[in-house]
Structures are given as C-alpha cells and as structure tokens.
Write an enzyme that holds these catalytic residues in place. Sequence first.
Site, PDB file in Angstrom:
ATOM      1  N   ARG A 229      -6.608  -5.571   9.728  1.00 46.30           N
ATOM      2  CA  ARG A 229      -6.492  -6.221   8.427  1.00 46.30           C
ATOM      3  C   ARG A 229      -7.826  -6.872   8.101  1.00 46.30           C
ATOM      4  O   ARG A 229      -8.470  -7.480   8.968  1.00 46.30           O
ATOM      5  CB  ARG A 229      -5.382  -7.274   8.424  1.00 46.30           C
ATOM      6  CG  ARG A 229      -3.968  -6.699   8.436  1.00 46.30           C
ATOM      7  CD  ARG A 229      -3.638  -6.027   7.115  1.00 46.30           C
ATOM      8  NE  ARG A 229      -2.244  -5.584   7.025  1.00 46.30           N
ATOM      9  CZ  ARG A 229      -1.817  -4.374   7.348  1.00 46.30           C
ATOM     10  NH1 ARG A 229      -2.677  -3.472   7.822  1.00 46.30           N
ATOM     11  NH2 ARG A 229      -0.539  -4.039   7.207  1.00 46.30           N
ATOM     12  N   HIS A 277      -8.860   1.987   3.267  1.00 49.48           N
ATOM     13  CA  HIS A 277      -7.560   1.798   3.941  1.00 49.48           C
ATOM     14  C   HIS A 277      -6.807   3.124   4.001  1.00 49.48           C
ATOM     15  O   HIS A 277      -5.648   3.230   3.579  1.00 49.48           O
ATOM     16  CB  HIS A 277      -6.727   0.731   3.234  1.00 49.48           C
ATOM     17  CG  HIS A 277      -5.756   0.048   4.153  1.00 49.48           C
ATOM     18  ND1 HIS A 277      -5.314  -1.230   3.948  1.00 49.48           N
ATOM     19  CD2 HIS A 277      -5.131   0.472   5.292  1.00 49.48           C
ATOM     20  CE1 HIS A 277      -4.475  -1.577   4.909  1.00 49.48           C
ATOM     21  NE2 HIS A 277      -4.347  -0.549   5.747  1.00 49.48           N
TER      22      HIS A 277
END
Length: 316
Positions: A229, A277
């Site tokens: 993250r 991502h």
Amino acid sequence: MTVDARSAASGAVSVLPGDDASVVEAVRRAGGTVVPLGAATRGIVWVANSGAAKLADALERHPDVSWVQLPWAGVDSFAATLERFRDDGRVWTSAKGSYARPVAEHALMLALGVLRESPRRARAREWEADERGRSLFGARVGVVGGGGITEELLRLLEPFGVEATVVRRSEVAVAGAARTATDAAVREVLGDAEVLFLAAALTERTRGMVGARELALLPDGAVLVNVARGALVDTDALVAELASGRLGGAGLDVTEPEPLPAGHPLWQLDNALVTPHVADTEAMTVPLFAARVQANVAAFLGRGEWVGRIDLHAGY
C-alpha cells in the site's frame, strides 16, 4: 454469534453489491445457494473493493449473516466496518494469499527493472550506451511482511542466491529467508538492505512506517520496491531521497496519493518505475478469487477450514 451447522445448513449466500458470474458459479460448485439479500441470507460475498458503509448497513439489517468474504488481500478500506463488528462472532475472510503469486512476480519485475536502469533507458530517444546497471544475484534483501506475497517472493528470489531477511510481527521462521526479525530490529535490517521489498498490510501500526528517518538508514544506492500500500511510505521523503541520487531507485505499484496525479515528481524521476496498481490484474484475480470463494463456501458448510480468515484485532 458463531457459524455452526444450523446457521449455515442452507448455504444461502448473497453476492453483493451485484451478482458476479464467476463468484456465483463458485458458490454453487461448493454446494451453496445464491440468494438475494434477505432473511434467508447467512453468508455475504462482497465483490467490490468499496462500499464499506453499504456492507455495514446490510449486516445491521441482517443479523443472521454469520460469514463475510471480502474481495482483496488488503482490507484497509473496510477497517471501520471490521472494527464496528469485531466482537459479534461473525467470521470474516479476505483474499489474502490468493493473489500472492502475481504480486510477487510483479515485485520481482520492479526490482529487476530498477536495478537494470529500465526507467531511464525506456525514456531514451537515442542510443546512450553506459556502464550503469546492477545485478540482483547475491544481493542483501529485506522483505517487510510475512504473508503469502513474501512467501512467494522468496521462492522467486531463490535462484538469485540472495541473502533475505524478513521483518514481521513475530520471529517465526519463513521458508527461504536466512533470518526473520521483528519490528524491533527493523533499523538494523534497513541498514543492510540493498533491495527492500514492502509487502505488509496497511494498518494503523504500519501506516507511514517508512519515512525520512527509515529511508536515510538504507545504504547508498539501495532500491525500494512497494507492492503493498502506498501509505506505508512517506512519499515526499521518498521523492527527496530519489531526487538527491542517494537511493538507487524505487519500483512502485502503489503510491500515496493514489491514483498518482499527472505531473507528480515520481513520474519525472529517472530512477522511479511506477505502475498503476496492476500487480494483479482482473484476468489474474477473477479465477483466483473464485477459487477462494469456493473453498470458503465449503468451510461455511462444514466441509473444510477457513482460508484467509481475518484477524479482526490485527486488522488483516
């Protein structure tokens, strides 16, 4: 509330917020029944990585729901909901471990790309021969996180003969690591890591764990790879270290903020390789999530063990 044969006997599962064909088929293959959300519902498979408030509302209105399956390995976007229902006895499962292989593969790609100067070379518009570039073979590697991504990454790293140290909450050994250390030893690990991989869950404990002080501990020329993250890292501090040239580079599939805005300094740096991502794309995750749902519907019906059960107190 606990899951027992009586509460799960019907295997009545609602797939929300809208039916997903692969998930519906997985529920049925395991012997469950897909039903609209209502009085019969005993399990919920949530197929969106958003809508935590809607999920919470569904659980409030349907107290007989005893199992909830979340769609991703990271559950930080559901943190408030998990805390709200933490002590009511429901079983919560996530996809942790399901996508470990594609994410580990992407992490390795990012590390190799940065070590081999790919960001700079890919932007070149003329032949620029030089002697820059390093090998991963025999490198000292640190991996923060002890879950499925780390396990798969260590398998991929084995042919490179790296010396790997894993940082996790406990000192329980991880296959493929020369050493396992706890958070208390993280400064020592950072000081020795030529390549540092971040594969930890985002919790209040790990948010911002790699800031200016931690980056300064990395050796000159070190490479940071983040496939966990973006909020694990202080982005401004990372940009400063990369721009100074002291760090060798960064490979980032996740950023803070995300999406990373056009014009952000990370897009401009020749030693930063940023991907949007996409370590686990839909083509990869759909069959893997379906397999996880099938396994957990079987567990829901008393025919196996839960896979990816969330520790509601740890937050992942």
